[in-house]
Design an enzyme around this catalytic site. Structure first.
Site, PDB file in Angstrom:
ATOM      1  N   ASP A   1       0.843  -1.194   0.000  1.00 55.30           N
ATOM      2  CA  ASP A   1       0.000   0.000   0.000  1.00 55.30           C
ATOM      3  C   ASP A   1       0.883   1.250   0.000  1.00 55.30           C
ATOM      4  O   ASP A   1       1.749   1.404   0.872  1.00 55.30           O
ATOM      5  CB  ASP A   1      -0.897   0.003   1.239  1.00 55.30           C
ATOM      6  CG  ASP A   1      -1.997   1.040   1.151  1.00 55.30           C
ATOM      7  OD1 ASP A   1      -3.165   0.651   1.037  1.00 55.30           O
ATOM      8  OD2 ASP A   1      -1.675   2.258   1.206  1.00 55.30           O
TER       9      ASP A   1
ATOM     10  N   HIS B   1      -3.552  -6.399  -4.192  1.00 53.63           N
ATOM     11  CA  HIS B   1      -3.435  -6.116  -5.632  1.00 53.63           C
ATOM     12  C   HIS B   1      -4.755  -6.361  -6.360  1.00 53.63           C
ATOM     13  O   HIS B   1      -5.245  -5.502  -7.093  1.00 53.63           O
ATOM     14  CB  HIS B   1      -2.336  -6.997  -6.227  1.00 53.63           C
ATOM     15  CG  HIS B   1      -2.069  -6.774  -7.675  1.00 53.63           C
ATOM     16  ND1 HIS B   1      -1.539  -5.594  -8.156  1.00 53.63           N
ATOM     17  CD2 HIS B   1      -2.269  -7.565  -8.768  1.00 53.63           C
ATOM     18  CE1 HIS B   1      -1.404  -5.681  -9.479  1.00 53.63           C
ATOM     19  NE2 HIS B   1      -1.848  -6.863  -9.872  1.00 53.63           N
TER      20      HIS B   1
ATOM     21  N   TYR C   1      -2.810   2.859  -6.927  1.00 53.00           N
ATOM     22  CA  TYR C   1      -1.763   3.876  -6.743  1.00 53.00           C
ATOM     23  C   TYR C   1      -2.258   4.850  -5.677  1.00 53.00           C
ATOM     24  O   TYR C   1      -2.346   6.051  -5.890  1.00 53.00           O
ATOM     25  CB  TYR C   1      -1.478   4.600  -8.059  1.00 53.00           C
ATOM     26  CG  TYR C   1      -0.820   3.731  -9.120  1.00 53.00           C
ATOM     27  CD1 TYR C   1      -0.108   2.587  -8.775  1.00 53.00           C
ATOM     28  CD2 TYR C   1      -0.889   4.076 -10.471  1.00 53.00           C
ATOM     29  CE1 TYR C   1       0.500   1.805  -9.738  1.00 53.00           C
ATOM     30  CE2 TYR C   1      -0.276   3.294 -11.446  1.00 53.00           C
ATOM     31  CZ  TYR C   1       0.411   2.160 -11.070  1.00 53.00           C
ATOM     32  OH  TYR C   1       1.023   1.388 -12.038  1.00 53.00           O
TER      33      TYR C   1
HETATM   34  C1  LIG Z   1       6.866  -1.888  -6.552  1.00 51.65           C
HETATM   35  C2  LIG Z   1       5.379  -1.839  -6.806  1.00 51.65           C
HETATM   36  C3  LIG Z   1       4.895  -2.201  -8.069  1.00 51.65           C
HETATM   37  C4  LIG Z   1       3.535  -2.186  -8.332  1.00 51.65           C
HETATM   38  N1  LIG Z   1       3.081  -2.547  -9.575  1.00 51.65           N
HETATM   39  C5  LIG Z   1       1.750  -2.555  -9.821  1.00 51.65           C
HETATM   40  C6  LIG Z   1       1.232  -2.951 -11.080  1.00 51.65           C
HETATM   41  O1  LIG Z   1       1.981  -3.290 -11.990  1.00 51.65           O
HETATM   42  N2  LIG Z   1      -0.106  -2.953 -11.265  1.00 51.65           N
HETATM   43  C7  LIG Z   1      -0.966  -2.581 -10.267  1.00 51.65           C
HETATM   44  O2  LIG Z   1      -2.179  -2.639 -10.470  1.00 51.65           O
HETATM   45  N3  LIG Z   1      -0.505  -2.178  -9.073  1.00 51.65           N
HETATM   46  C8  LIG Z   1       0.817  -2.162  -8.831  1.00 51.65           C
HETATM   47  N4  LIG Z   1       1.272  -1.771  -7.607  1.00 51.65           N
HETATM   48  C9  LIG Z   1       0.310  -1.337  -6.595  1.00 51.65           C
HETATM   49  C10 LIG Z   1      -0.231  -2.533  -5.829  1.00 51.65           C
HETATM   50  O3  LIG Z   1      -1.084  -3.287  -6.668  1.00 51.65           O
HETATM   51  C11 LIG Z   1      -1.009  -2.024  -4.630  1.00 51.65           C
HETATM   52  O4  LIG Z   1      -0.146  -1.341  -3.762  1.00 51.65           O
HETATM   53  C12 LIG Z   1      -1.700  -3.173  -3.897  1.00 51.65           C
HETATM   54  O5  LIG Z   1      -2.703  -2.655  -3.074  1.00 51.65           O
HETATM   55  C13 LIG Z   1      -0.706  -3.961  -3.085  1.00 51.65           C
HETATM   56  O6  LIG Z   1      -1.279  -5.102  -2.533  1.00 51.65           O
HETATM   57  P1  LIG Z   1      -0.563  -5.730  -1.257  1.00 51.65           P
HETATM   58  O7  LIG Z   1      -1.364  -6.897  -0.812  1.00 51.65           O
HETATM   59  O8  LIG Z   1       0.880  -5.937  -1.548  1.00 51.65           O
HETATM   60  O9  LIG Z   1      -0.644  -4.517  -0.252  1.00 51.65           O
HETATM   61  P2  LIG Z   1      -1.241  -4.302   1.214  1.00 51.65           P
HETATM   62  O10 LIG Z   1      -0.555  -3.086   1.708  1.00 51.65           O
HETATM   63  O11 LIG Z   1      -1.138  -5.524   2.011  1.00 51.65           O
HETATM   64  O12 LIG Z   1      -2.766  -4.007   0.940  1.00 51.65           O
HETATM   65  C14 LIG Z   1      -3.219  -2.928   0.133  1.00 51.65           C
HETATM   66  C15 LIG Z   1      -4.665  -2.593   0.477  1.00 51.65           C
HETATM   67  O13 LIG Z   1      -5.505  -3.730   0.309  1.00 51.65           O
HETATM   68  C16 LIG Z   1      -6.080  -4.128   1.563  1.00 51.65           C
HETATM   69  N5  LIG Z   1      -5.953  -5.583   1.673  1.00 51.65           N
HETATM   70  C17 LIG Z   1      -4.794  -6.286   1.610  1.00 51.65           C
HETATM   71  N6  LIG Z   1      -5.052  -7.589   1.749  1.00 51.65           N
HETATM   72  C18 LIG Z   1      -6.386  -7.721   1.880  1.00 51.65           C
HETATM   73  C19 LIG Z   1      -7.229  -8.842   2.083  1.00 51.65           C
HETATM   74  N7  LIG Z   1      -6.738 -10.075   2.150  1.00 51.65           N
HETATM   75  N8  LIG Z   1      -8.557  -8.624   2.217  1.00 51.65           N
HETATM   76  C20 LIG Z   1      -9.055  -7.371   2.163  1.00 51.65           C
HETATM   77  N9  LIG Z   1      -8.288  -6.280   1.979  1.00 51.65           N
HETATM   78  C21 LIG Z   1      -6.970  -6.446   1.849  1.00 51.65           C
HETATM   79  C22 LIG Z   1      -5.228  -3.444   2.603  1.00 51.65           C
HETATM   80  O14 LIG Z   1      -5.907  -3.279   3.821  1.00 51.65           O
HETATM   81  C23 LIG Z   1      -4.861  -2.153   1.929  1.00 51.65           C
HETATM   82  O15 LIG Z   1      -5.924  -1.247   1.992  1.00 51.65           O
HETATM   83  C24 LIG Z   1       2.631  -1.788  -7.323  1.00 51.65           C
HETATM   84  C25 LIG Z   1       3.123  -1.425  -6.065  1.00 51.65           C
HETATM   85  C26 LIG Z   1       4.473  -1.437  -5.799  1.00 51.65           C
HETATM   86  C27 LIG Z   1       4.968  -1.017  -4.447  1.00 51.65           C
END
Ligand SMILES: Cc1cc2nc3c(=O)[nH]c(=O)nc-3n(C[C@H](O)[C@H](O)[C@H](O)COP(=O)(O)OP(=O)(O)OC[C@H]3O[C@@H](n4cnc5c(N)ncnc54)[C@H](O)[C@@H]3O)c2cc1C
Ligand SMILES: *[C@@H]1O[C@H](CO)[C@@H](O)[C@H](O)[C@H]1NC(C)=O
Ligand SMILES: *[C@@H]1O[C@H](CO)[C@@H](O)[C@H](O)[C@H]1NC(C)=O
Ligand SMILES: *[C@@H]1O[C@H](CO)[C@@H](O)[C@H](O)[C@H]1NC(C)=O
Ligand SMILES: *[C@@H]1O[C@H](CO)[C@@H](O)[C@H](O)[C@H]1NC(C)=O
Ligand SMILES: *[C@@H]1O[C@H](CO)[C@@H](O)[C@H](O)[C@H]1NC(C)=O
Length: 530
Positions: free
Chosen positions: A111, A180, A471
């Site tokens: 996030d 994601h 984003y």
């Molecule tokens: C290096 C990098 C590259 C990226 N590339 C892309 C890309 O190519 N395409 C794209 O679309 N995005 C991209 N992103 C953004 C990414 O998709 C988002 O940041 C996404 O929310 C990350 O998911 P996470 O589980 O890793 O994050 P977390 O920080 O764990 O969660 C993000 C959000 O989703 C919620 N959440 C997480 N898990 C759950 C669950 N199990 N149930 C309910 N809610 C939940 C969290 O509470 C928070 O609000 C990128 C991010 C980074 C840092």
């Protein structure tokens, strides 16, 4: 300090002093967790509190991606639950709710604003990283992926099972499937196969009452909302996804043009053609700050990254017809498997073993900040040059703008099919990005992003100025951690969801009427009609 940032700090201070008075008792929460009836899967070992001095900080940091949020808030973070079973999620939801404790759900921890692991009211982190199983079914072209699996693990499992199946999702291998997909993920297969959420066919979700639901038992309106509406509706345990066909060999290239080499003109032309190319061709344009030819001199290099579901000779001939200004040559192209393209997109050198896709982080490496936009009309060259001026004015070395072309099936899927509304009519999505390694550079880095965003304003979508949920950008509107003002939610919500916000709020009112699953940018329940 930046204005929005100091307001945030102020809010934090006020809520912390309140919290000191009203902090719920940790003991009753823990005994509730421990008495949860799941004899085969006791939860005890999976709870980390501040008493566990050695593991508390490392547990907090292991899935904290952004160094801006390196210090846990010891005033409000009561515990970290490292869920290992669905029953751990159920227990955490029920026990947090009954004890007046907020939860933040963290899967990959990417996030952008840290909302999955920070809050200014008493809360627990529901950490999903242990829930990472993936099962691929080749004949039916489907897979189940748990929320804590990373994209790199998913891509590896798919490719282990078949060399002609893939999943259309994001570029960074450490991103978690939970967040994601919840945010409507996209990647370089978007123009031919759509978003992650266009390829989700079922899900397991723990709702606000601790019930484990699937698509049939949750109903179509809730199933609609979780495919892109963010984490406001419950905790996702796993997704069932559709796998898509890819050839055994794909072609990629990465070439760049600096300003001196006519980069601005090529980028201008890219705007006219990139969303109209064949659906199997995705060309990202990424202008970035680069060193000039003379020592100490800086310039912009517009880097073009492409992926084509076909062979190099065909790609070269398409490029020479549609974007001859780039001057693509056969030797610029690399042919490789789909799994290997995922390494290429991360800028890893050819020959890097695919096992790096399984690496997981253990602590944040850098500070970063992003913002997003949507573009519907080509940006005139003088507008593009204004962006270059801002990028070069600051001292940051890691600064880029990612332009991701739309068109293809993105034009054909209705804006109401999922909560993700940015479909037909968009030429491309923009991500502004900067990263830095020194906390002292935070203020000027945030200022640069603010200035880029201001300079871009005349050239991008307006009323509202659209933004991409994955984003996440706290500057476009936010609420305090512990309460959700509906008027404010309409400010950020309309940017992320456009006309779909209303339906999201109605679904929220039906399934989480007391607004338990919340954060600074969550969906509030629709107001009760007077
Ligand atoms: C290096 C990098 C590259 C990226 N590339 C892309 C890309 O190519 N395409 C794209 O679309 N995005 C991209 N992103 C953004 C990414 O998709 C988002 O940041 C996404 O929310 C990350 O998911 P996470 O589980 O890793 O994050 P977390 O920080 O764990 O969660 C993000 C959000 O989703 C919620 N959440 C997480 N898990 C759950 C669950 N199990 N149930 C309910 N809610 C939940 C969290 O509470 C928070 O609000 C990128 C991010 C980074 C840092
Ligand atoms: C954390 O501390 C509690 C008691 O303070 C203990 O019961 C538990 O086993 C510890 N957990 C870990 C993972 O160290
Ligand atoms: C641009 O391409 C040249 C030639 O391949 C390469 O040496 C250079 O590192 C590239 N610059 C950027 C910023 O990618
Ligand atoms: C650019 O030059 C600076 C020194 O002026 C150097 O520190 C930096 O590593 C260079 N960046 C690249 C990408 O070569
Ligand atoms: C993929 O990359 C690996 C590691 O570099 C290499 O050994 C393999 O030949 C590549 N395969 C294809 C089909 O691109
Ligand atoms: C950051 O700023 C502080 C206070 O001005 C200074 O003491 C410190 O050395 C600086 N850190 C770096 C890495 O420049």
């Amino acid at each position: 300090m930046k204005e929005a940032f100091s307001v945030l700090c102020l809010v934090l201070l006020v809520s912390v002093s309140e919290a000191a008075v009203t902090k719920p008792p940790l003991g009753t929460f823990l005994s509730c967790l421990r008495s949860w009836p799941s004899p085969e899967n006791p939860i005890t070992d999976d709870i980390i509190t501040a008493d566990n001095t050695t593991t508390f900080l490392s547990s907090y940091l292991s899935y904290t991606k952004n160094k801006r949020f390196t210090s846990p808030n010891y005033q409000t973070l009561m515990a970290i639950v490292k869920a290992k079973h669905g029953s751990d999620i159920q227990a955490t939801v029920v026990c947090a709710k009954s004890n007046g404790i907020q939860i933040r759900i963290r899967s990959g921890g990417h996030d952008y604003e840290g909302l999955s692991y920070i809050s200014s009211v008493p809360f627990v982190i529901l950490d999903m990283f242990n829930l990472r199983s993936i099962t691929v079914n080749v004949p039916s072209k489907k897979a189940w992926v748990q929320a804590g699996a990373t994209l790199g693990e998913l891509y590896t499992k798919i490719s282990d099972a078949s060399n002609t199946l893939a999943f259309p999702a994001g570029v960074c291998s450490t991103v978690g499937a939970g967040g994601h997909i919840s945010g409507g993920g996209y990647g370089n297969l978007m123009r031919i196969y759509g978003l992650t959420v266009d390829n989700v066919v079922d899900a397991l979700l723990v709702d606000v009452n601790g019930k484990l639901l699937n698509r049939d038992t949750m109903g179509e309106d809730l199933f609609w909302a979780i495919r892109g509406g963010g984490g406001s509706f419950g905790a996702i345990l796993s997704w069932k996804i559709n796998l898509v066909d890819v050839p055994k060999i794909l072609t990629v290239f990465r070439v760049n043009k600096t300003l001196e080499q006519g980069g601005t003109d090529v980028l201008y032309k890219w705007q006219l053609v990139s969303s109209k190319l064949p659906d199997g061709l995705f060309i990202r344009a990424m202008p970035k700050v680069a060193n000039g030819t003379k020592s100490g001199e800086r310039t912009i290099a517009v880097v073009f990254y492409a992926q084509f579901l076909g062979r190099a000779n065909e790609l070269v001939s398409i490029m020479n017809q549609r974007l001859p200004e780039l001057g693509l040559k056969r030797q610029d192209c690399l042919e490789m498997s789909w799994l290997n393209t995922t390494l290429f997109w991360e800028d890893l050198p050819v020959g890097t073993p695919t096992s790096v896709l399984l690496d997981r982080p253990s602590k944040p490496e850098k500070f970063f900040k992003s913002k997003s936009d949507y573009v519907k009309k080509p940006i005139p060259k003088e507008g593009i040059e204004k962006l270059w001026n801002v990028m070069l004015k600051f001292n940051n070395n890691i600064v880029y703008i990612e332009w991701n072309p739309y068109g293809g099936v993105m034009d054909k899927i209705p804006a109401t099919a999922t909560p993700f509304p940015h479909r037909k009519g968009n030429l491309f999505n923009v991500q502004y990005y900067t990263a830095w390694f020194d906390a002292n550079a935070t203020k000027s880095s945030l200022n640069m992003m603010k200035e880029l965003y201001e300079v871009a304003e005349p050239y991008v979508s307006s009323n509202p100025r659209e933004a991409f949920l994955n984003y996440r950008d706290i500057d476009i509107g936010s609420n305090p951690s512990g309460e959700t003002n509906v008027d404010e939610a309409e400010v950020y919500g309309s940017k992320y969801f456009l006309g779909n916000l209303k339906r999201l709020m109605e679904v929220k009112a039906k399934y989480d009427p007391e607004n338990f699953f919340k954060n600074e940018q969550s969906i509030p329940p629709a107001r009760v009609k007077q």
